[in-house]
Design a protein around this motif. Structure first.
Motif, PDB file in Angstrom:
ATOM      1  N   PHE A  45       0.856  -1.264  -0.006  1.00  0.00           N
ATOM      2  CA  PHE A  45       0.016   0.067  -0.125  1.00  0.00           C
ATOM      3  C   PHE A  45       0.905   1.138  -0.096  1.00  0.00           C
ATOM      4  N   GLY A  46       1.429   1.801  -1.165  1.00  0.00           N
ATOM      5  CA  GLY A  46       2.192   2.725  -1.018  1.00  0.00           C
ATOM      6  C   GLY A  46       1.220   4.217  -1.090  1.00  0.00           C
ATOM      7  N   THR A  66       2.021   8.815  -0.223  1.00  0.00           N
ATOM      8  CA  THR A  66       2.876   9.744   0.459  1.00  0.00           C
ATOM      9  C   THR A  66       2.663   9.771   1.895  1.00  0.00           C
ATOM     10  N   HIS A 126      -3.503   8.696   7.598  1.00  0.00           N
ATOM     11  CA  HIS A 126      -4.811   8.893   8.265  1.00  0.00           C
ATOM     12  C   HIS A 126      -5.909   7.847   8.441  1.00  0.00           C
ATOM     13  N   GLY A 153      -8.564   7.197   6.650  1.00  0.00           N
ATOM     14  CA  GLY A 153      -9.146   6.828   5.433  1.00  0.00           C
ATOM     15  C   GLY A 153      -7.988   5.954   4.878  1.00  0.00           C
ATOM     16  N   HIS A 154      -6.836   6.018   5.250  1.00  0.00           N
ATOM     17  CA  HIS A 154      -5.920   4.863   5.045  1.00  0.00           C
ATOM     18  C   HIS A 154      -6.350   3.545   5.646  1.00  0.00           C
ATOM     19  N   VAL A 160      -8.993   1.709   4.218  1.00  0.00           N
ATOM     20  CA  VAL A 160      -8.835   1.244   2.948  1.00  0.00           C
ATOM     21  C   VAL A 160      -8.203  -0.049   3.164  1.00  0.00           C
ATOM     22  N   LYS A 213       3.858  13.785  -7.026  1.00  0.00           N
ATOM     23  CA  LYS A 213       3.557  15.083  -6.467  1.00  0.00           C
ATOM     24  C   LYS A 213       5.001  15.943  -6.486  1.00  0.00           C
ATOM     25  N   GLN A 245       4.965  19.583  -4.834  1.00  0.00           N
ATOM     26  CA  GLN A 245       4.428  19.770  -3.506  1.00  0.00           C
ATOM     27  C   GLN A 245       5.547  19.459  -2.450  1.00  0.00           C
ATOM     28  N   ILE A 299      -9.179   4.870  -5.670  1.00  0.00           N
ATOM     29  CA  ILE A 299      -9.432   5.133  -7.042  1.00  0.00           C
ATOM     30  C   ILE A 299      -9.056   6.345  -7.540  1.00  0.00           C
ATOM     31  N   ASP A 300      -8.684   7.431  -6.610  1.00  0.00           N
ATOM     32  CA  ASP A 300      -8.292   8.619  -7.136  1.00  0.00           C
ATOM     33  C   ASP A 300      -6.845   8.444  -7.742  1.00  0.00           C
ATOM     34  N   GLU A 334     -14.614   7.189   3.641  1.00  0.00           N
ATOM     35  CA  GLU A 334     -13.977   8.070   4.319  1.00  0.00           C
ATOM     36  C   GLU A 334     -13.550   9.497   3.730  1.00  0.00           C
ATOM     37  N   SER A 338      -8.604  13.651   3.974  1.00  0.00           N
ATOM     38  CA  SER A 338      -7.514  13.554   3.024  1.00  0.00           C
ATOM     39  C   SER A 338      -6.558  14.088   3.812  1.00  0.00           C
TER      40      SER A 338
HETATM   41  P1  ATP Z   1      -3.073  14.244  -0.167  1.00  0.00           P
HETATM   42  O1  ATP Z   1      -4.274  14.924   0.164  1.00  0.00           O
HETATM   43  O2  ATP Z   1      -1.899  14.882   0.225  1.00  0.00           O
HETATM   44  O3  ATP Z   1      -3.372  14.165  -1.586  1.00  0.00           O
HETATM   45  P2  ATP Z   1      -4.200  11.365   0.467  1.00  0.00           P
HETATM   46  O4  ATP Z   1      -5.063  11.583   1.465  1.00  0.00           O
HETATM   47  O5  ATP Z   1      -4.738  11.307  -0.839  1.00  0.00           O
HETATM   48  O6  ATP Z   1      -2.985  12.710   0.261  1.00  0.00           O
HETATM   49  P3  ATP Z   1      -2.253   9.831  -0.098  1.00  0.00           P
HETATM   50  O7  ATP Z   1      -0.863   9.336   0.853  1.00  0.00           O
HETATM   51  O8  ATP Z   1      -1.648  10.306  -1.150  1.00  0.00           O
HETATM   52  O9  ATP Z   1      -3.146  10.324   0.771  1.00  0.00           O
HETATM   53  O10 ATP Z   1      -2.714   8.289  -0.516  1.00  0.00           O
HETATM   54  C1  ATP Z   1      -2.125   7.078  -0.633  1.00  0.00           C
HETATM   55  C2  ATP Z   1      -3.101   6.178  -0.962  1.00  0.00           C
HETATM   56  O11 ATP Z   1      -4.305   5.983  -0.124  1.00  0.00           O
HETATM   57  C3  ATP Z   1      -3.608   6.379  -2.362  1.00  0.00           C
HETATM   58  O12 ATP Z   1      -3.707   5.210  -3.129  1.00  0.00           O
HETATM   59  C4  ATP Z   1      -5.060   7.074  -2.262  1.00  0.00           C
HETATM   60  O13 ATP Z   1      -5.930   6.849  -3.173  1.00  0.00           O
HETATM   61  C5  ATP Z   1      -5.468   6.212  -1.103  1.00  0.00           C
HETATM   62  N1  ATP Z   1      -6.594   7.289  -0.199  1.00  0.00           N
HETATM   63  C6  ATP Z   1      -5.991   8.141   0.697  1.00  0.00           C
HETATM   64  N2  ATP Z   1      -7.131   8.346   1.119  1.00  0.00           N
HETATM   65  C7  ATP Z   1      -8.060   7.878   0.959  1.00  0.00           C
HETATM   66  C8  ATP Z   1      -9.668   7.745   1.522  1.00  0.00           C
HETATM   67  N3  ATP Z   1     -10.125   8.565   2.298  1.00  0.00           N
HETATM   68  N4  ATP Z   1     -10.277   6.806   0.531  1.00  0.00           N
HETATM   69  C9  ATP Z   1      -9.687   5.924  -0.046  1.00  0.00           C
HETATM   70  N5  ATP Z   1      -8.494   6.163  -0.506  1.00  0.00           N
HETATM   71  C10 ATP Z   1      -7.596   6.917   0.057  1.00  0.00           C
END
Ligand code: ATP
Length: 234
Positions: free
Chosen positions: A6-7, A9, A14, A16-17, A20, A44, A47, A111-112, A196, A199
């Motif tokens: 699970f890669g 930044t 948080h 949300g991670h 997931v 990124k 940033q 998905i984003d 969730e 972000s």
């Molecule tokens: P930022 O707001 O700085 O862009 P982020 O909250 O998207 O950060 P990342 O560390 O960039 O967090 O995300 C790592 C992985 O976790 C990515 O695959 C991202 O899609 C996924 N991810 C992060 N937050 C969520 C969430 N709330 N729901 C589903 N997937 C998430």
């Protein structure tokens, strides 16, 4: 063992991670989920990000209570190429060299982030190397998965759990809620149901304004951010 990378930044990691990782662990019976902070995230570049050491420390704190969640140093500065950025296609290869033959490897992604996959380094190789688990996120639709694939992979395809066994394809609306997308040589698992609204961007902003972080991150991570003064305005 079923193991997932699970890669991210993770600036910071948080709730949300964690949601997931929990959803994926449950659905795919994962024995290990490796949380892999990137030294310099290639996607990124503009940033500024907190130091790798801080992001790794927060991942270690956030995963401490979870038996199957493991912080990974695979993309630490020591393991990174001279130019800095790590590419998932290389990391996955290195990861696979550490696995046993009987292990099944997955790549966990929101998905984003998946919507950008066609712009990653050697996306076809990466998509064929491991099974992807793509998880829903508020504001994005899992129905966009197929269109996000590199054009060469988009052709003859079948949707749905039955498709894996060569059965009937399910409809795109089922696909939007979850299921599998199976193409020659690759398999994508789609996981709906994670909603969730958190972000890392939102958390950095809250910290910069001195607002409470407790609804976004676990107490140990909130405490770490406060003690280290992370994300404060200069
Ligand atoms: P930022 O707001 O700085 O862009 P982020 O909250 O998207 O950060 P990342 O560390 O960039 O967090 O995300 C790592 C992985 O976790 C990515 O695959 C991202 O899609 C996924 N991810 C992060 N937050 C969520 C969430 N709330 N729901 C589903 N997937 C998430």
């Amino acid at each position: 063992m079923n193991v997932a990378l699970f890669g991210g930044t993770f600036d910071p990691v948080h709730l949300g991670h964690l949601a997931v990782a929990r959803a994926a662990a449950e659905r795919l019976a994962l024995d290990r989920v490796y949380f892999l902070p990137a030294h310099l995230p290639p996607h990124k570049p503009a940033q500024p990000v907190a130091a790798f050491g801080h992001r790794y420390a927060m991942v270690a704190l956030a995963t401490a209570g979870e038996r199957s969640f493991v912080p990974s140093l695979l993309e630490s500065p020591e393991h990174s190429p001279a130019h800095g950025a790590n590419y998932s296609v290389d990391t996955v290869r290195r990861f696979q060299r550490t696995l046993r033959k009987s292990d099944r490897a997955f790549f966990l992604i929101g998905i984003d982030a998946f919507l950008e996959i066609a712009h990653w380094r050697r996306p076809e190789t990466l998509l064929r190397a491991v099974e992807f688990i793509i998880v829903s996120r508020p504001g994005y639709s899992l129905a966009a998965v197929e269109a996000a694939l590199p054009a060469s992979l988009r052709r003859s395809h079948a949707y749905g759990p039955a498709a894996a066994e060569g059965g009937a394809a399910s409809t795109p609306s089922e696909h939007g809620a979850g299921g599998q997308l199976v193409l020659p040589g690759l398999k994508l698992h789609l996981l709906g149901g994670v909603a969730e609204k958190v972000s890392a961007t939102q958390i950095r902003s809250a910290a910069a304004h001195g607002r409470p972080l407790d609804k976004f991150v676990g107490p140990a991570v909130a405490d770490y951010i406060r003690k280290q003064g992370l994300y404060r305005e200069p």
